[in-house]
Design a protein around this motif. Structure first.
Motif, short mmCIF file in Angstrom:
data_model
loop_
_atom_site.label_atom_id
_atom_site.label_comp_id
_atom_site.label_asym_id
_atom_site.label_seq_id
_atom_site.Cartn_x
_atom_site.Cartn_y
_atom_site.Cartn_z
N GLN A 258 104.16 -37.55 60.25
CA GLN A 258 103.46 -38.31 59.20
C GLN A 258 103.09 -39.70 59.71
O GLN A 258 101.98 -40.17 59.48
CB GLN A 258 104.33 -38.41 57.95
N ALA B 219 109.07 -34.22 60.70
CA ALA B 219 107.99 -34.41 59.72
C ALA B 219 107.72 -35.90 59.49
O ALA B 219 106.56 -36.29 59.30
CB ALA B 219 108.35 -33.72 58.40
N ASP B 220 108.77 -36.72 59.52
CA ASP B 220 108.60 -38.17 59.35
C ASP B 220 107.80 -38.75 60.52
O ASP B 220 106.92 -39.58 60.34
CB ASP B 220 109.95 -38.88 59.28
#
Length: 124
Positions: A119, A115-116
């Motif tokens: 993003q 997810a990092d």
């Protein structure tokens, strides 16, 4: 630190070329790859992923890496120049360097999630 290793590596290469003695070519290559390139990539990852960069693992990784690499390179230079009495440096400090890389890998697996990355990619 990466920039400092880059300066040292380039300076070594230039010096070897000027004096025509390339016995330290192995150390020169290590300083450029393990010092300049690897440290630069560590820094980029730590800036892009602040959770990893601000962790205790990052601090341990940084200090172990930057204590072991110069002593590893000193030992390598001396041994390449024929002084085997410093072989103990090559028995200790490459292992500490590998330990610090292991800490980096653990840090990335713990603190950088898909997810990092997603993003980060979606920002650009």
């Amino acid at each position: 630190m990466a920039a400092l290793y880059f300066l040292i590596g380039v300076g070594m290469g230039l010096t070897m070329e000027i004096i025509g003695d390339h016995r330290l070519g192995g150390a020169h290559a290590h300083i450029n790859l393990v010092g300049w390139a690897s440290m630069g990539l560590f820094g980029i990852i730590y800036v892009l992923f602040p959770k990893a960069g601000g962790s205790v693992l990052a601090k341990l990784h940084f200090w172990l890496y930057n204590i072991s690499l110069p002593l590893f390179m000193l030992g390598l230079c001396l041994v390449l120049l024929g002084n085997t009495s410093f072989m103990f440096l090559l028995m200790i400090f490459p292992n500490i360097l590998v330990l610090s890389v292991l800490l980096f890998v653990i840090n990335v697996f713990r603190n950088v999630k898909a997810a990092d990355v997603a993003q980060l990619l979606n920002k650009g």
